[in-house]
Design a protein around this motif. Structure first.
Motif, PDB file in Angstrom:
ATOM      1  N   GLY A 162      31.241  42.452  25.272  1.00 48.08           N
ATOM      2  CA  GLY A 162      32.447  42.400  26.089  1.00 48.08           C
ATOM      3  C   GLY A 162      32.373  41.391  27.216  1.00 48.08           C
ATOM      4  N   SER A 163      31.220  40.746  27.383  1.00 49.49           N
ATOM      5  CA  SER A 163      31.055  39.778  28.474  1.00 49.49           C
ATOM      6  C   SER A 163      31.277  38.367  27.956  1.00 49.49           C
ATOM      7  N   SER A 164      32.084  37.604  28.655  1.00 47.44           N
ATOM      8  CA  SER A 164      32.375  36.227  28.261  1.00 47.44           C
ATOM      9  C   SER A 164      31.401  35.230  28.881  1.00 47.44           C
ATOM     10  N   VAL A 165      30.420  35.714  29.655  1.00 46.77           N
ATOM     11  CA  VAL A 165      29.419  34.846  30.284  1.00 46.77           C
ATOM     12  C   VAL A 165      28.051  35.515  30.193  1.00 46.77           C
ATOM     13  N   ASN A 166      26.995  34.706  30.380  1.00 46.31           N
ATOM     14  CA  ASN A 166      25.642  35.234  30.535  1.00 46.31           C
ATOM     15  C   ASN A 166      25.352  35.357  32.025  1.00 46.31           C
ATOM     16  N   LEU A 167      24.839  36.503  32.446  1.00 45.02           N
ATOM     17  CA  LEU A 167      24.593  36.749  33.868  1.00 45.02           C
ATOM     18  C   LEU A 167      23.117  37.047  34.093  1.00 45.02           C
ATOM     19  N   ILE A 173      15.529  35.427  39.036  1.00 42.26           N
ATOM     20  CA  ILE A 173      15.133  34.013  38.990  1.00 42.26           C
ATOM     21  C   ILE A 173      14.152  33.692  40.115  1.00 42.26           C
ATOM     22  N   GLU A 174      14.239  34.437  41.227  1.00 42.60           N
ATOM     23  CA  GLU A 174      13.252  34.251  42.295  1.00 42.60           C
ATOM     24  C   GLU A 174      11.872  34.720  41.832  1.00 42.60           C
ATOM     25  N   ASN A 175      11.829  35.822  41.085  1.00 38.35           N
ATOM     26  CA  ASN A 175      10.555  36.285  40.536  1.00 38.35           C
ATOM     27  C   ASN A 175      10.000  35.317  39.495  1.00 38.35           C
ATOM     28  N   MET A 176      10.881  34.549  38.861  1.00 37.98           N
ATOM     29  CA  MET A 176      10.441  33.546  37.890  1.00 37.98           C
ATOM     30  C   MET A 176       9.873  32.303  38.557  1.00 37.98           C
ATOM     31  N   PHE A 193      35.697  45.740  35.074  1.00 38.73           N
ATOM     32  CA  PHE A 193      36.570  46.549  34.225  1.00 38.73           C
ATOM     33  C   PHE A 193      37.846  46.971  34.951  1.00 38.73           C
ATOM     34  N   SER A 194      37.716  47.354  36.209  1.00 39.59           N
ATOM     35  CA  SER A 194      38.878  47.849  36.939  1.00 39.59           C
ATOM     36  C   SER A 194      39.561  46.763  37.765  1.00 39.59           C
ATOM     37  N   GLY A 195      39.188  45.502  37.579  1.00 45.16           N
ATOM     38  CA  GLY A 195      39.855  44.403  38.255  1.00 45.16           C
ATOM     39  C   GLY A 195      39.151  43.897  39.483  1.00 45.16           C
ATOM     40  N   GLU A 196      38.020  44.514  39.893  1.00 43.43           N
ATOM     41  CA  GLU A 196      37.296  44.034  41.074  1.00 43.43           C
ATOM     42  C   GLU A 196      36.650  42.690  40.741  1.00 43.43           C
ATOM     43  N   THR A 197      36.562  41.820  41.749  1.00 46.94           N
ATOM     44  CA  THR A 197      36.035  40.477  41.522  1.00 46.94           C
ATOM     45  C   THR A 197      34.816  40.211  42.408  1.00 46.94           C
ATOM     46  N   THR A 198      33.906  39.399  41.862  1.00 48.14           N
ATOM     47  CA  THR A 198      32.769  38.880  42.616  1.00 48.14           C
ATOM     48  C   THR A 198      32.542  37.458  42.156  1.00 48.14           C
ATOM     49  N   SER A 199      31.937  36.636  42.991  1.00 48.72           N
ATOM     50  CA  SER A 199      31.763  35.225  42.663  1.00 48.72           C
ATOM     51  C   SER A 199      30.302  34.915  42.368  1.00 48.72           C
ATOM     52  N   SER A 200      30.085  34.007  41.443  1.00 50.29           N
ATOM     53  CA  SER A 200      28.728  33.590  41.108  1.00 50.29           C
ATOM     54  C   SER A 200      28.197  32.637  42.172  1.00 50.29           C
ATOM     55  N   LEU A 201      26.867  32.628  42.353  1.00 48.09           N
ATOM     56  CA  LEU A 201      26.241  31.713  43.308  1.00 48.09           C
ATOM     57  C   LEU A 201      26.052  30.323  42.707  1.00 48.09           C
ATOM     58  N   GLY A 202      25.952  30.270  41.403  1.00 51.75           N
ATOM     59  CA  GLY A 202      25.711  29.000  40.727  1.00 51.75           C
ATOM     60  C   GLY A 202      25.309  29.236  39.293  1.00 51.75           C
ATOM     61  N   GLU A 203      24.820  28.176  38.665  1.00 53.96           N
ATOM     62  CA  GLU A 203      24.451  28.230  37.255  1.00 53.96           C
ATOM     63  C   GLU A 203      23.040  27.681  37.079  1.00 53.96           C
ATOM     64  N   ILE A 204      22.281  28.275  36.159  1.00 54.77           N
ATOM     65  CA  ILE A 204      20.931  27.802  35.885  1.00 54.77           C
ATOM     66  C   ILE A 204      20.689  27.876  34.378  1.00 54.77           C
ATOM     67  N   VAL A 205      20.005  26.861  33.859  1.00 54.15           N
ATOM     68  CA  VAL A 205      19.657  26.816  32.441  1.00 54.15           C
ATOM     69  C   VAL A 205      18.207  27.260  32.293  1.00 54.15           C
ATOM     70  N   ILE A 206      17.977  28.297  31.503  1.00 54.38           N
ATOM     71  CA  ILE A 206      16.646  28.874  31.343  1.00 54.38           C
ATOM     72  C   ILE A 206      16.267  28.863  29.865  1.00 54.38           C
ATOM     73  N   VAL A 221      24.431  32.976  38.003  1.00 54.33           N
ATOM     74  CA  VAL A 221      23.580  33.761  38.896  1.00 54.33           C
ATOM     75  C   VAL A 221      24.451  34.526  39.874  1.00 54.33           C
ATOM     76  N   ILE A 222      24.188  35.818  39.999  1.00 55.75           N
ATOM     77  CA  ILE A 222      24.919  36.636  40.966  1.00 55.75           C
ATOM     78  C   ILE A 222      23.908  37.385  41.824  1.00 55.75           C
ATOM     79  N   ASP A 223      24.325  37.743  43.013  1.00 54.73           N
ATOM     80  CA  ASP A 223      23.461  38.442  43.960  1.00 54.73           C
ATOM     81  C   ASP A 223      24.073  39.801  44.247  1.00 54.73           C
ATOM     82  N   GLY A 224      23.313  40.834  43.967  1.00 51.49           N
ATOM     83  CA  GLY A 224      23.824  42.174  44.213  1.00 51.49           C
ATOM     84  C   GLY A 224      23.092  43.178  43.357  1.00 51.49           C
ATOM     85  N   PRO A 225      23.320  44.457  43.614  1.00 54.88           N
ATOM     86  CA  PRO A 225      22.652  45.501  42.837  1.00 54.88           C
ATOM     87  C   PRO A 225      23.186  45.537  41.406  1.00 54.88           C
TER      88      PRO A 225
END
Length: 269
Positions: A162-167, A173-176, A193-206, A221-225
């Motif tokens: 159901g996810s259109s992106v890899n997160l 990534i800091e532990n890496m 799912f309920s319409g709440e939004t958050t923004s990504s910090l950036g993109e990284i190729v691994i 990359v996202i920051d949060g629990p």
């Protein structure tokens, strides 16, 4: 059957050591694999059956018998109402009806008149059967796997169709050994799912390794629990040409040397 069969192309001359001379395929008229193991022949037989050319070879001509113990499909129930209501939407991510309609109008002129289908005839077919079920107990676990990412073993990786992106989480990534300086700045609003939004910090190729295949995978990359360290969505599945099955708690993907499985970890789930 003549021209009704899509015959394989003539074999390409290769060095003898690259082929197993003890195995021979009558369909390809070449060595390297057995006829009964020929994926190309399997697909061609299925195609011929679907178009009716080989149905006379099936039991009862391919028709299902009406007898005691038969497994005829149930008659579909009568539809009394069509419900097309979706509450809400997001102007930021373009999920509203007007935004979707505007996007469809903008891209309509960019589509080619004829679609070009990519041929993957050399790849084996992916299939599941009851033998892939490890635990006979009914389960509703998420598909959680373990992967090797940038030479690190990462656990609690959720496979989410159901996810259109890899997160991937910032702390992972800091532990890496990466930092925010290694990110390509790319702020994208992500809608839950309920319409709440958050923004990504950036993109990284691994570099991500599994089953003998190493792919360069783009992750937002996202920051949060989060319950999971990584969420692999449709971009990774399509990149691997992988087919997930939550019922079998397994993912399978084709490779030049056969179909490789990735088993889910039910204890982690």
């Amino acid at each position: 059957m003549g021209d009704r069969v899509i015959w394989p192309r003539p074999p390409v001359e290769e060095q003898a050591w690259r082929k197993d001379s003890k195995r021979k395929c009558e369909f390809h008229r070449d060595i390297g694999h057995n006829t009964e193991d020929c994926y190309t022949l399997h697909r061609e037989i299925r195609r011929l059956i679907e178009q009716g050319d080989l149905r006379h070879l099936l039991p009862c001509g391919g028709k299902q018998q009406d007898k005691v113990g038969s497994t005829n499909p149930a008659t579909p129930p009568k539809c009394t109402k069509i419900i097309s209501v979706v509450t809400g939407g997001s102007d930021i991510s373009g999920l509203t009806y007007s935004a979707a309609k505007r996007r469809a109008t903008e891209t309509k002129g960019d589509r080619p008149e004829t679609s070009c289908r990519i041929s993957h005839s050399d790849l084996p077919a992916v299939a599941f059967n009851e033998g892939d079920v490890r635990d006979e107990q009914e389960h509703h676990s998420a598909l959680i796997i373990t992967l090797s990412m940038a030479n690190n073993t990462v656990r609690k990786v959720l496979v989410d169709t159901g996810s259109s992106v890899n997160l991937i989480m910032l702390k992972i990534i800091e532990n890496m050994g990466f930092s925010e300086k290694d990110l390509r700045k790319k702020t994208i609003p992500l809608v839950g799912f309920s319409g709440e939004t958050t923004s990504s910090l950036g993109e990284i190729v691994i570099p991500t390794y599994v089953g003998g295949v190493n792919k360069q995978v783009r992750n937002l990359v996202i920051d949060g629990p989060s319950t999971y360290n990584v969420i692999l969505g449709r971009p990774w599945l399509h990149l691997m040409k992988a087919v997930p099955s939550t019922y079998h708690n397994c993912i399978k993907f084709p490779t030049p040397w056969g179909v490789e499985p990735i088993r889910g970890d039910q204890e982690e789930a």
